[in-house]
Scaffold this motif. Structure first.
Motif, short mmCIF file in Angstrom:
data_model
loop_
_atom_site.label_atom_id
_atom_site.label_comp_id
_atom_site.label_asym_id
_atom_site.label_seq_id
_atom_site.Cartn_x
_atom_site.Cartn_y
_atom_site.Cartn_z
N LYS A 257 0.81 -1.21 0.00
CA LYS A 257 0.00 0.00 0.00
C LYS A 257 0.85 1.27 0.00
O LYS A 257 0.41 2.32 -0.47
CB LYS A 257 -0.92 0.00 1.22
N CYS B 142 3.05 1.19 -4.03
CA CYS B 142 2.34 1.36 -5.31
C CYS B 142 1.91 2.80 -5.59
O CYS B 142 2.09 3.28 -6.72
CB CYS B 142 1.16 0.40 -5.37
N PRO B 143 1.34 3.53 -4.64
CA PRO B 143 0.96 4.91 -4.93
C PRO B 143 2.15 5.79 -5.30
O PRO B 143 2.03 6.69 -6.13
CB PRO B 143 0.31 5.38 -3.61
N LYS B 144 3.30 5.52 -4.70
CA LYS B 144 4.49 6.31 -5.02
C LYS B 144 4.94 6.06 -6.46
O LYS B 144 5.30 7.00 -7.18
CB LYS B 144 5.62 5.98 -4.04
N LYS C 155 3.01 5.03 -8.90
CA LYS C 155 2.00 5.59 -9.79
C LYS C 155 2.14 7.11 -9.90
O LYS C 155 1.93 7.69 -10.98
CB LYS C 155 0.60 5.23 -9.28
N ALA C 156 2.50 7.75 -8.80
CA ALA C 156 2.70 9.21 -8.83
C ALA C 156 3.87 9.57 -9.73
O ALA C 156 3.83 10.55 -10.48
CB ALA C 156 2.96 9.72 -7.41
#
Length: 403
Positions: A159, A162-164, A166-167
Motif C-alpha cells: 500500500k 504502489c501509490p508512489k 503511480k505518482a
C-alpha cells in the motif's frame, strides 16, 4: 541522446547573441510593422511587445521566426542570415534550439570525436531499445501484486509502494527511461514538499526499485546518482548576499529565466509550480497569482496575493521566451546559472529562502503559510522560524533588479 547527428554546424555564433530573446518557431507572426524583405529574409516589428523586433526566414519550406529586444541585434541576425542565403548555406545556420542540442551533445560525449560516436551507434544497430517510464512502472506494479499474492510482501508495504510508483508515472510516464536523469528524480521528490529525510529516502527507494525493472534498456539506474539523506542535516538556505549574487548573474547572462527564479525566491513557489506557470496566470494589475489545481501539489485551486513588492519588479522583466521555454530547458538553464555564478545549490533552496526570510521579516507565520498554500502553520514554524534575523529578512525582500 538525439540521434539526428547531421546536426548544426555552429556558423557565425554571433547570430546566437545571448541577449536576444525568444525562440525559433514555425508560426507566422502578426507583425504590425513590416521593415525589410530581402532574399527570403524579412524583418518586422511587434509594437508594444517586450521583444518587438522580429526576423523571419524559410528553410526547406519551414518558416522560422526569432525575436529580439533591440533593433541592432535583430538587424545583425538578419544580415548574417541574408549573407548565408546569398551563399546558399542558410540551411547550415543553426536555430537556437539546434545550437543548444549540439552543445549538449558535445558536452555529453566529452573529448570523444563525434564521428566515433556515430560509428559506435551504427555498429550497435543504429537504434536503442526504447521503453517508457509508464512501461517499467507497470512491470513494478505487476511484481508488487505477485509478491503480495505469494505472501512475500506485506500488505502495508504494498500500500505504501504502489501509490508512489503511480505518482512517478503520472509525471514521467511518457519519458524514455534513458532520458530521466538523477537531477530530475531528486527535483521531483523535493517538489512533493516533504521535509523529512526519511520520507525522501522512502520515495528514492521505491523509484530505484522501479528502474531496476529496466536493466536491459537502462543499465545504469539513474537513482544511483541521488544521494540518500539523513535527519542530521538541516534545511539549507542561501544567504542574502548569495541570492543577490545569483540574481545579478542571471540578469546579465540568463535573463529569460529571471522571472521564474523570482517566483521561487519571492513568491515561495516550488520548482514544479514555477515552471508550469503561464503569463496568463499572473495578474499584474491586482498583484496576484492564480495557481490552477494542476500546478500545485495540493491539487486545489488558489489565488495568492499580498506578495512582497519586490517580486513585481522582477516579474516585469518577463519576455516571450520566459513563458515559452520547456520545463526541462528551465531546469537546465537554472542549474547552469547556479554553477556559473559560483553560488551553491542546496536542494529546494529558493523556496526554503522564501519561507525562512518571510517569517523572519514579517513575523506573521499565518501570512507566510497562506502564500505557501499550507493548511496550517505547524510545519512552517517547526522548520523555518528563528533561522534568520529580522534584518536579513527585510534586506532579502529589498532585493531588486538594478536600474
Amino acid at each position: 541522446m538525439d540521434h539526428n547527428l547531421s546536426g548544426p554546424t555552429p556558423v557565425d555564433l554571433k547570430i546566437g547573441n545571448r541577449e536576444a530573446t525568444g525562440e525559433a518557431t514555425g508560426q507566422q507572426p502578426e507583425a504590425t510593422k513590416r521593415k525589410h524583405h530581402e532574399c527570403g529574409v524579412r524583418t518586422f516589428e511587434h509594437v508594444g511587445k517586450p521583444s518587438p523586433f522580429g526576423v523571419q526566414w524559410r528553410v526547406d519550406g519551414q518558416r522560422k521566426t526569432e525575436f529580439f529586444t533591440n533593433e541592432t541585434d535583430r538587424d545583425r541576425r538578419a544580415g548574417a542570415l541574408r549573407k548565408e542565403r546569398r551563399s546558399n548555406t542558410l540551411a547550415l545556420v543553426p536555430a537556437r534550439d539546434e545550437l543548444a542540442d549540439w552543445h549538449a551533445f558535445k558536452a555529453a560525449i566529452g573529448g570523444t570525436n563525434w564521428r566515433d560516436v556515430v560509428a559506435a551507434w551504427k555498429k550497435g544497430g543504429g537504434s536503442e531499445v526504447s521503453v517508457t517510464v509508464s512501461e517499467i512502472v507497470e512491470r513494478f506494479l505487476l511484481e508488487q501484486d505477485e509478491r503480495l499474492t505469494a505472501g512475500t510482501l506485506a500488505s502495508v508495504t504494498h500500500k505504501k509502494n504502489c501509490p508512489k510508483a503511480k505518482a512517478f508515472a503520472a509525471d514521467f510516464g511518457p519519458f524514455q527511461v534513458r532520458a530521466v536523469e538523477a537531477s530530475d528524480i531528486e527535483e521531483w521528490i523535493d517538489d512533493l514538499g516533504f521535509e523529512a529525510a526519511e520520507t525522501f529516502n522512502t520515495y528514492r527507494k521505491v523509484i530505484h526499485s522501479v528502474f531496476e525493472h529496466a536493466k536491459k534498456e537502462c543499465p545504469v539506474n539513474p537513482v544511483s546518482g541521488v544521494k540518500s539523506r539523513d535527519d542530521k542535516g538541516e534545511i539549507e538556505i542561501l544567504t542574502v548576499d548569495e541570492t543577490d549574487q545569483l540574481l545579478k548573474y542571471a540578469l546579465k547572462h540568463y535573463r529569460d529565466i529571471v522571472p521564474r527564479l523570482a517566483l521561487e525566491c519571492f513568491a515561495g513557489l516550488r520548482f514544479s509550480s514555477a515552471f508550469r506557470l503561464t503569463r496568463e496566470d499572473i495578474n499584474f494589475d491586482d498583484k496576484g497569482i492564480h495557481l490552477p489545481a494542476h500546478k500545485l501539489k495540493t491539487g486545489r485551486r488558489h489565488y495568492i496575493d499580498g506578495l512582497p513588492e519586490n517580486l513585481w519588479a522582477w516579474l516585469k522583466l518577463e519576455n516571450p521566451a520566459t513563458w515559452s521555454m520547456t520545463p526541462r530547458n528551465y531546469r537546465r538553464l537554472k542549474s547552469e546559472c547556479f554553477s556559473k555564478s559560483g553560488v551553491r545549490h542546496p536542494a529546494n533552496c529558493l523556496r526554503h529562502n522564501f519561507c525562512t526570510y518571510h517569517v523572519a521579516a514579517f513575523k506573521d507565520p499565518g501570512k507566510t503559510a497562506t502564500i505557501l498554500c499550507h493548511q496550517n502553520q505547524g510545519m512552517l514554524w517547526a522548520h523555518y522560524n528563528g533561522r534568520a534575523k529580522q534584518a536579513d529578512g527585510k534586506r532579502y525582500f529589498m532585493l531588486r533588479p538594478a536600474r
